[in-house]
Design a protein around this motif. Structure first.
Motif, PDB file in Angstrom:
ATOM      1  N   ASP A  32      13.566   1.936 -47.212  1.00 58.09           N
ATOM      2  CA  ASP A  32      13.995   0.821 -46.823  1.00 58.09           C
ATOM      3  C   ASP A  32      13.039  -0.115 -46.106  1.00 58.09           C
ATOM      4  O   ASP A  32      13.013  -1.265 -46.107  1.00 58.09           O
ATOM      5  CB  ASP A  32      15.112   1.030 -45.759  1.00 58.09           C
ATOM      6  N   ALA A  33      12.175   0.506 -45.486  1.00 56.80           N
ATOM      7  CA  ALA A  33      10.994  -0.210 -44.690  1.00 56.80           C
ATOM      8  C   ALA A  33       9.978  -0.784 -45.725  1.00 56.80           C
ATOM      9  O   ALA A  33       9.651  -1.880 -45.422  1.00 56.80           O
ATOM     10  CB  ALA A  33      10.243   0.793 -43.707  1.00 56.80           C
ATOM     11  N   VAL A  34       9.865  -0.115 -46.869  1.00 57.88           N
ATOM     12  CA  VAL A  34       9.070  -0.768 -47.740  1.00 57.88           C
ATOM     13  C   VAL A  34       9.673  -2.274 -48.338  1.00 57.88           C
ATOM     14  O   VAL A  34       8.821  -3.277 -48.509  1.00 57.88           O
ATOM     15  CB  VAL A  34       8.664   0.292 -48.799  1.00 57.88           C
ATOM     16  N   GLU A  35      10.987  -2.129 -48.805  1.00 59.40           N
ATOM     17  CA  GLU A  35      11.596  -3.233 -49.184  1.00 59.40           C
ATOM     18  C   GLU A  35      11.651  -4.266 -47.993  1.00 59.40           C
ATOM     19  O   GLU A  35      11.696  -5.505 -48.311  1.00 59.40           O
ATOM     20  CB  GLU A  35      12.978  -2.849 -49.426  1.00 59.40           C
ATOM     21  N   ALA A  36      11.738  -3.975 -46.845  1.00 61.89           N
ATOM     22  CA  ALA A  36      11.659  -4.838 -45.588  1.00 61.89           C
ATOM     23  C   ALA A  36      10.273  -5.510 -45.385  1.00 61.89           C
ATOM     24  O   ALA A  36      10.261  -6.731 -45.415  1.00 61.89           O
ATOM     25  CB  ALA A  36      12.045  -4.182 -44.376  1.00 61.89           C
ATOM     26  N   ILE A  37       9.197  -4.670 -45.826  1.00 57.44           N
ATOM     27  CA  ILE A  37       8.025  -5.345 -46.000  1.00 57.44           C
ATOM     28  C   ILE A  37       7.618  -6.179 -46.953  1.00 57.44           C
ATOM     29  O   ILE A  37       7.339  -7.150 -46.631  1.00 57.44           O
ATOM     30  CB  ILE A  37       6.916  -4.190 -46.085  1.00 57.44           C
ATOM     31  N   GLN A  38       8.323  -6.062 -47.943  1.00 58.69           N
ATOM     32  CA  GLN A  38       8.318  -7.097 -49.008  1.00 58.69           C
ATOM     33  C   GLN A  38       9.053  -8.345 -48.819  1.00 58.69           C
ATOM     34  O   GLN A  38       8.410  -9.422 -49.305  1.00 58.69           O
ATOM     35  CB  GLN A  38       8.815  -6.578 -50.355  1.00 58.69           C
ATOM     36  N   VAL A  39      10.177  -8.042 -48.109  1.00 59.57           N
ATOM     37  CA  VAL A  39      11.062  -9.492 -47.840  1.00 59.57           C
ATOM     38  C   VAL A  39      10.134 -10.210 -46.885  1.00 59.57           C
ATOM     39  O   VAL A  39      10.009 -11.307 -46.798  1.00 59.57           O
ATOM     40  CB  VAL A  39      12.265  -9.134 -46.978  1.00 59.57           C
ATOM     41  N   ALA A  40       9.539  -9.632 -45.847  1.00 59.52           N
ATOM     42  CA  ALA A  40       8.660 -10.143 -44.973  1.00 59.52           C
ATOM     43  C   ALA A  40       7.649 -10.960 -45.442  1.00 59.52           C
ATOM     44  O   ALA A  40       7.142 -12.088 -45.041  1.00 59.52           O
ATOM     45  CB  ALA A  40       8.144  -9.222 -43.869  1.00 59.52           C
ATOM     46  N   LYS A  41       6.866 -10.394 -46.398  1.00 57.70           N
ATOM     47  CA  LYS A  41       5.604 -10.948 -47.212  1.00 57.70           C
ATOM     48  C   LYS A  41       6.240 -12.062 -47.984  1.00 57.70           C
ATOM     49  O   LYS A  41       5.440 -13.169 -47.990  1.00 57.70           O
ATOM     50  CB  LYS A  41       5.043  -9.818 -48.177  1.00 57.70           C
ATOM     51  N   ARG A  42       7.420 -11.966 -48.326  1.00 55.55           N
ATOM     52  CA  ARG A  42       7.846 -13.354 -49.077  1.00 55.55           C
ATOM     53  C   ARG A  42       8.084 -14.393 -48.138  1.00 55.55           C
ATOM     54  O   ARG A  42       7.838 -15.691 -48.531  1.00 55.55           O
ATOM     55  CB  ARG A  42       8.981 -13.014 -49.921  1.00 55.55           C
ATOM     56  N   LEU A  43       8.894 -14.094 -47.089  1.00 55.19           N
ATOM     57  CA  LEU A  43       9.006 -15.055 -46.156  1.00 55.19           C
ATOM     58  C   LEU A  43       7.901 -15.751 -45.631  1.00 55.19           C
ATOM     59  O   LEU A  43       7.954 -16.939 -45.314  1.00 55.19           O
ATOM     60  CB  LEU A  43       9.850 -14.428 -45.074  1.00 55.19           C
ATOM     61  N   ARG A  44       6.792 -14.937 -45.403  1.00 51.61           N
ATOM     62  CA  ARG A  44       5.601 -15.428 -44.758  1.00 51.61           C
ATOM     63  C   ARG A  44       4.981 -16.308 -45.726  1.00 51.61           C
ATOM     64  O   ARG A  44       4.102 -17.282 -45.254  1.00 51.61           O
ATOM     65  CB  ARG A  44       4.704 -14.242 -44.268  1.00 51.61           C
ATOM     66  N   ASN A  45       4.985 -16.164 -47.151  1.00 55.31           N
ATOM     67  CA  ASN A  45       4.375 -16.872 -48.120  1.00 55.31           C
ATOM     68  C   ASN A  45       5.169 -18.147 -48.425  1.00 55.31           C
ATOM     69  O   ASN A  45       4.691 -19.165 -49.154  1.00 55.31           O
ATOM     70  CB  ASN A  45       4.233 -16.374 -49.264  1.00 55.31           C
ATOM     71  N   THR A  46       6.250 -18.541 -47.821  1.00 51.66           N
ATOM     72  CA  THR A  46       6.853 -19.669 -47.837  1.00 51.66           C
ATOM     73  C   THR A  46       6.207 -20.831 -47.093  1.00 51.66           C
ATOM     74  O   THR A  46       5.325 -20.759 -46.355  1.00 51.66           O
ATOM     75  CB  THR A  46       8.319 -19.683 -47.459  1.00 51.66           C
ATOM     76  N   LYS A  47       6.497 -22.184 -47.364  1.00 50.58           N
ATOM     77  CA  LYS A  47       5.872 -23.325 -46.702  1.00 50.58           C
ATOM     78  C   LYS A  47       5.644 -23.100 -45.147  1.00 50.58           C
ATOM     79  O   LYS A  47       4.626 -23.431 -44.702  1.00 50.58           O
ATOM     80  CB  LYS A  47       6.570 -24.587 -47.217  1.00 50.58           C
ATOM     81  N   HIS A  48       6.681 -22.659 -44.840  1.00 48.75           N
ATOM     82  CA  HIS A  48       6.761 -22.790 -43.233  1.00 48.75           C
ATOM     83  C   HIS A  48       6.717 -21.231 -42.673  1.00 48.75           C
ATOM     84  O   HIS A  48       7.035 -21.121 -41.437  1.00 48.75           O
ATOM     85  CB  HIS A  48       7.863 -23.534 -42.462  1.00 48.75           C
ATOM     86  N   GLY A  49       6.439 -20.493 -43.526  1.00 46.45           N
ATOM     87  CA  GLY A  49       6.596 -18.807 -43.246  1.00 46.45           C
ATOM     88  C   GLY A  49       5.586 -18.484 -41.902  1.00 46.45           C
ATOM     89  O   GLY A  49       5.836 -17.620 -41.029  1.00 46.45           O
ATOM     90  N   LEU A  50       4.324 -19.153 -41.668  1.00 46.85           N
ATOM     91  CA  LEU A  50       3.470 -18.961 -40.706  1.00 46.85           C
ATOM     92  C   LEU A  50       4.219 -19.433 -39.292  1.00 46.85           C
ATOM     93  O   LEU A  50       3.796 -18.586 -38.256  1.00 46.85           O
ATOM     94  CB  LEU A  50       2.110 -19.849 -40.689  1.00 46.85           C
ATOM     95  N   TYR A  51       5.076 -20.129 -39.287  1.00 48.64           N
ATOM     96  CA  TYR A  51       5.861 -20.662 -38.097  1.00 48.64           C
ATOM     97  C   TYR A  51       7.015 -19.965 -37.654  1.00 48.64           C
ATOM     98  O   TYR A  51       7.820 -20.144 -36.897  1.00 48.64           O
ATOM     99  CB  TYR A  51       6.084 -22.089 -38.140  1.00 48.64           C
TER     100      TYR A  51
END
Length: 255
Positions: A32-51
Motif C-alpha cells: 500500500d505504501a509503494v502504491e502511495a509513493i507512485q501516486v505521490a510521484k504522479r502528482l508531483r509530475n503534474t504541472k503544479h505538482g511542485l506547489y
C-alpha cells in the motif's frame, strides 16, 4: 467516458503495474505504501505538482486571514481544503513567470529543472507577500508597541517599533530579487552554451578577400612611407637583397 487519474481504478491499476518494476525496498516493503509513493510521484509530475504543499489549509472563520478573505465573506470558504485564494494565485503567477521566461510548460525538458525550481522560489515569495498583505489589511497599523522591560512598579515599558511584518516583507522582496538574478544568470549561461556563428559561405569568402586586400594596401603604404623617408634624407633606399638578417647576441651563452 471513463474517468482517468491517479485516484481512479484505472489509474491505480496502472500505478500498481509500474510499481512492480521499481525497487522501493529502500523506503518500504508495504504494498500500500509503494502504491502511495507512485501516486505521490504522479502528482508531483503534474504541472503544479511542485506547489502542492504551498497553499494553507482553509479554516474558514478561524483562518488568520479570514478578515480579508472574500470567500469567507461570501460563505464559500471550503473548510479543510487547500486555500482557493492561494491556489488561484499560484497558478496565475506560475504561468505568468513561465511565459515571461519562455518556459514551455507543455514540453518541459530536463534543462528546465533549474528554471522551474527558481520560479517556484519566486512564487513562494509572492505567496508570502500575499499573506503579509492580507494580515496587514486587518492589523492596518505599521507601528506597534513592543514591551521591552518592566518598571520598578511592575508596569510594562513599551517602545514603538515597526510591525514585524514589514521586516518580513523586506526579506521576501530581497529573496525575490536574488531569485530574479539567479534566473537571469542561468538563462545567460544557457544562451552562452548555445551560441553558434552561422555565416553564408559567400559572405565569408568576401570578407577573406577584403582582409587580403587590406593587407596589401598596408604593405604598399609602408613601402611608400619608406621611399618618402629615404628621399627626404637624401639616401638611397636599400633593396631587399641588401638587407642582412642578423641574429641577436645571446650574452648568457657560455664561451
Amino acid at each position: 467516458m471513463s474517468k482517468t487519474g491517479p485516484k481512479t481504478e484505472a489509474g491505480l491499476a496502472a500505478i500498481s503495474a509500474s510499481a512492480k518494476e521499481l525497487d522501493h525496498t529502500a523506503w518500504t516493503s508495504n504494498p500500500d505504501a509503494v502504491e502511495a509513493i507512485q501516486v505521490a510521484k504522479r502528482l508531483r509530475n503534474t504541472k503544479h505538482g511542485l506547489y502542492a504543499s504551498v497553499p494553507i489549509i482553509c479554516k474558514a472563520e478561524a483562518c488568520p486571514y479570514s478578515h480579508s478573505c472574500p470567500l469567507v465573506e461570501m460563505e464559500k470558504a471550503p473548510y479543510g481544503e487547500k486555500c482557493p485564494i492561494e491556489i488561484a494565485a499560484i497558478e496565475d503567477l506560475f504561468e505568468r513567470y513561465a511565459e515571461h521566461f519562455e518556459i514551455d510548460l507543455e514540453n518541459r525538458k530536463a534543462s528546465d529543472t533549474i528554471d522551474l525550481m527558481i520560479v517556484k522560489d519566486l512564487v513562494d515569495a509572492d505567496i508570502g507577500l500575499l499573506r503579509c498583505d492580507n494580515k496587514m489589511a486587518w492589523d492596518a497599523d505599521y507601528i506597534v508597541n513592543n514591551t521591552v522591560g518592566m518598571s520598578e512598579d511592575g508596569e510594562p515599558i513599551t517602545r514603538q517599533e515597526l510591525h514585524p511584518l514589514t521586516d518580513y516583507k523586506e526579506k521576501l522582496i530581497n529573496r525575490k530579487n536574488k531569485s530574479y538574478q539567479l534566473l537571469n544568470s542561468t538563462r545567460k549561461d544557457k544562451e552562452g552554451q548555445k551560441l553558434t556563428i552561422k555565416q553564408d559561405p559567400s559572405v565569408q569568402a568576401a570578407e577573406m578577400v577584403k582582409v587580403n586586400q587590406d593587407m596589401e594596401k598596408n604593405k604598399q603604404s609602408e613601402h611608400e612611407a619608406k621611399k618618402a623617408y629615404y628621399k627626404k634624407m637624401n639616401m638611397k633606399m636599400p633593396e631587399e637583397d641588401d638587407i642582412i638578417d642578423v641574429e641577436p647576441i645571446d650574452y648568457n651563452e657560455e664561451e
